[in-house]
Scaffold this motif. Structure first.
Motif, short mmCIF file in Angstrom:
data_model
loop_
_atom_site.label_atom_id
_atom_site.label_comp_id
_atom_site.label_asym_id
_atom_site.label_seq_id
_atom_site.Cartn_x
_atom_site.Cartn_y
_atom_site.Cartn_z
N LEU A 55 28.31 -25.83 -31.92
CA LEU A 55 29.07 -24.89 -32.75
C LEU A 55 30.04 -24.09 -31.89
O LEU A 55 31.22 -23.94 -32.23
CB LEU A 55 28.12 -23.96 -33.49
CG LEU A 55 28.76 -22.85 -34.34
CD1 LEU A 55 29.64 -23.45 -35.42
CD2 LEU A 55 27.69 -21.95 -34.95
N ASN A 207 30.87 -23.88 -40.81
CA ASN A 207 29.58 -24.51 -40.56
C ASN A 207 28.62 -24.26 -41.72
O ASN A 207 27.86 -25.16 -42.12
CB ASN A 207 28.99 -23.98 -39.26
CG ASN A 207 27.75 -24.73 -38.83
OD1 ASN A 207 27.78 -25.94 -38.64
ND2 ASN A 207 26.65 -24.01 -38.69
N ALA A 215 33.37 -26.35 -38.67
CA ALA A 215 33.33 -25.38 -37.57
C ALA A 215 34.48 -25.58 -36.61
O ALA A 215 34.75 -24.71 -35.78
CB ALA A 215 32.00 -25.50 -36.82
#
Length: 354
Positions: A55, A207, A215
């Motif tokens: 992420l 996300n 993301a």
């Protein structure tokens, strides 16, 4: 114990990444980190990187791409709309046809095959592939081959081909546009922090929504708005390099011995990628040249699978100083990494339904 393994993994990844960068290997920070951490994991089984790293890397990579475009680029977009559309359609046809062919002749699954041919960033594409469920290490190998091809092979071939053609016929080249891109001067720690916060919020939102590569895409869009509307977006190169090392560490940490043994199956896919990009460079470049008035070298460089920053150096080395070529590479980086994963996800979904 996990903290100790994490520290060891990051240290090994940083050392190997720096060494690969010093050796001028394309995407060296990520490639070196992958090699070093993969070796650590294969021989000692002690590589560890938290899953949340994906992420963070996607957010930084998205923010960096969002910072690429300048206001002066936007002003020139109307002039390059037609060749950009032709370029993107050529890359999309290449991506889908070569990806499907790789899937048919190799043991790679469809998602991995398609993501392996995406003409995006060498450090961005594998991490997005991982988030979508593809075999990220194999995607990384194929992307590295594409990047090496774009930087180390294509420019020399284009120059040789152009010189050969000039020897037999007049090219009628137009003068290169030497206008310089007007770059933003707002490069402060305040703009860096602001960019990080906005990109992080957008990345976390993307996300949570569950959009494929959300993301990554959401930070691109929000940072692009911050850059073009307020001229207050900035990601320093060292942050991008750190993200490359983290990405390499993550990808290296999921490589096991059986992954290395399966690399022998990538020979045919690599040959397909090389031949496909060569054909695209020749034929799509010819279409752009015939319809948009670019020179032979310019049109072929437009379809060369290298990065925008790499292209700025490559084009000058072989005598092309047309700013439009760089702008189109920037547009490719933004549009390809924003849209192509979504298109691939839809194709995989519908084929899976069948």
């Amino acid at each position: 114990m996990n903290f100790l393994y994490l520290f060891l993994t990051l240290a090994i990844g940083s050392i190997f990444g720096l060494a690969a960068s010093k050796m001028k290997i394309p995407g060296g920070f990520m490639v070196g980190a992958i090699i070093g951490v993969a070796a650590l994991n294969i021989f000692f089984g002690t590589a560890y990187v938290p899953k949340q790293t994906k992420l963070f890397v996607q957010i930084i990579a998205g923010a960096f791409i969002g910072c690429i475009m300048e206001k002066s680029d936007v002003e020139r977009i109307p002039r390059v709309v037609q060749p950009t559309i032709i370029m993107l359609l050529g890359f999309l046809v290449l991506n889908l046809s070569a990806g499907l062919l790789i899937h048919m002749v190799s043991p790679l699954d469809l998602l991995t095959s398609l993501m392996s041919v995406v003409p995006g960033g060498i450090s961005d594409t594998p991490i997005i592939a991982a988030s979508m469920g593809a075999d990220a290490p194999k995607v990384a190998v194929m992307q590295m081959a594409r990047q090496i091809l774009g930087i180390g092979v294509f420019p020399a071939l284009i120059l040789a081909y152009d010189n050969r053609k000039k020897a037999t016929q007049k090219d009628g080249e137009r003068e290169a546009n030497t206008e310089k891109r007007k770059k933003s001067k707002r490069k402060s720690w305040q703009s860096f922090v602001c960019t990080l916060i906005i990109a992080a919020m957008a990345g976390i939102l993307g996300n949570m929504i569950g959009i494929p590569s959300g993301a990554f895409v959401f930070p691109i869009i929000t940072v692009l708005i911050l850059k073009l509307v307020f001229d207050f977006a900035y990601i320093p190169r060292w942050a991008k390099k750190c993200a490359q090392v983290l990405s390499g560490c993550y990808l290296g940490s999921i490589i096991a011995l059986h992954d290395v043994l399966e690399l022998r199956y990538l020979l045919i896919p690599l040959i397909i990628i090389v031949l496909s990009y060569m054909a695209n460079c020749l034929f799509t470049g010819m279409i752009i040249r015939k319809t948009c008035g670019f020179t032979r070298k310019e049109s072929m460089l437009i379809t060369t699978p290298a990065g925008a920053s790499d292209m700025a150096l490559i084009s000058a080395d072989i005598g092309v100083e047309n700013t439009d070529v760089i702008i189109m590479q920037v547009l490719r980086a933004v549009i390809v990494m924003t849209l192509f994963p979504q298109i691939i996800n839809l194709i995989v979904y519908f084929i899976g339904k069948w």
